[in-house]
Design a protein around this motif. Structure first.
Motif: not given
Lengths: 115, 114
Positions: B12-29
């Motif tokens: 949940v972010a307030k308007r104007g905030q920066d966000v960072a979303l992380r993805c860990d893919p399947i190893s070797g993909h």
């Protein structure tokens, strides 16, 4: 913009019945895939059919592809309550350069299977 | 083996905030994709990586969206100065090779901008 359109938007059936949903798309494709999404969860790959294939089976799933009509259908036989989910078709559009698998999804069909 | 994982699952972010979303893919993909899914809609393509190279970012809605995969494994999707219209589920997918291949999706991050 979305490439595919699923029909119907929603489907309600009883356990044991078959469920059929259709997908139409606009451009030439390399392949077409069907995915399932349970509420609040990620997409699960069900089946992939290539543009030179006409029909494919996987367990209780049967997929057909008609490239002349730019359409596909997904049939789930002997449905179960656990099949309740949204079903999406996704196309990998054919390009002149090597394809790298960018998918374009339809809006999905919501299927509810009641015991 | 482990599938694709994403964190956080909810943000949940307030308007104007920066966000960072992380993805860990399947190893070797090799291939990694980001999609945005609005409520009641199918996922829409945002961007694609082949190893560390971002080969397509045509789906990013604006220059407030930025994605990276510096070492060819973990990827981060950053949204600057979030707006209410950014509220959606952000899905990450990976596949073993480039080209025609099954994509394996993570559970997604549900972003709500207030």
């Amino acid at each position: 913009s979305q490439q595919g359109e699923e029909d119907p938007q929603a489907l309600s059936i009883q356990e044991g019945e078959n469920a059929t949903m259709n997908c139409s798309y606009k451009t030439s494709i390399n392949n077409l895939q069907w995915y399932r999404q349970n509420s609040g969860r990620g997409l699960v790959h069900l089946i992939l059919i290539r543009s030179n294939e006409r029909e494919k089976h996987s367990g209780r799933l049967r997929v057909t592809l008609d490239t002349s009509k730019k359409s596909s259908s997904l049939l789930i036989t002997a449905s179960r309550a656990a099949d309740t989910a949204s079903y999406f078709c996704a196309t990998d559009a054919r390009r002149t350069t090597d394809s790298w698998g960018k998918l374009q999804f339809g809006a999905g069909t919501q299927v509810v299977v009641t015991p | 083996g482990a599938g694709v994982s994403q964190s956080p699952r909810y943000k949940v972010a307030k308007r104007g905030q920066d966000v960072a979303l992380r993805c860990d893919p399947i190893s070797g993909h090799v291939s990694l994709f980001w999609y945005q899914q609005a409520l009641g809609q199918g996922p829409e393509f945002l961007t694609y990586f082949q190893n560390e190279a971002q080969l397509d970012k045509s789906g990013l809605p604006s220059d407030r969206f930025f994605a990276e995969r510096p070492e060819g494994s973990v990827s981060t999707l950053k949204i600057q100065r979030t707006q209410q219209e950014d509220s959606a589920v952000y899905l990450c997918a990976s596949s073993p090779r480039w080209g025609i291949d099954t994509q394996y999706f993570g559970p997604g991050t549900r972003l709500t901008v207030l």
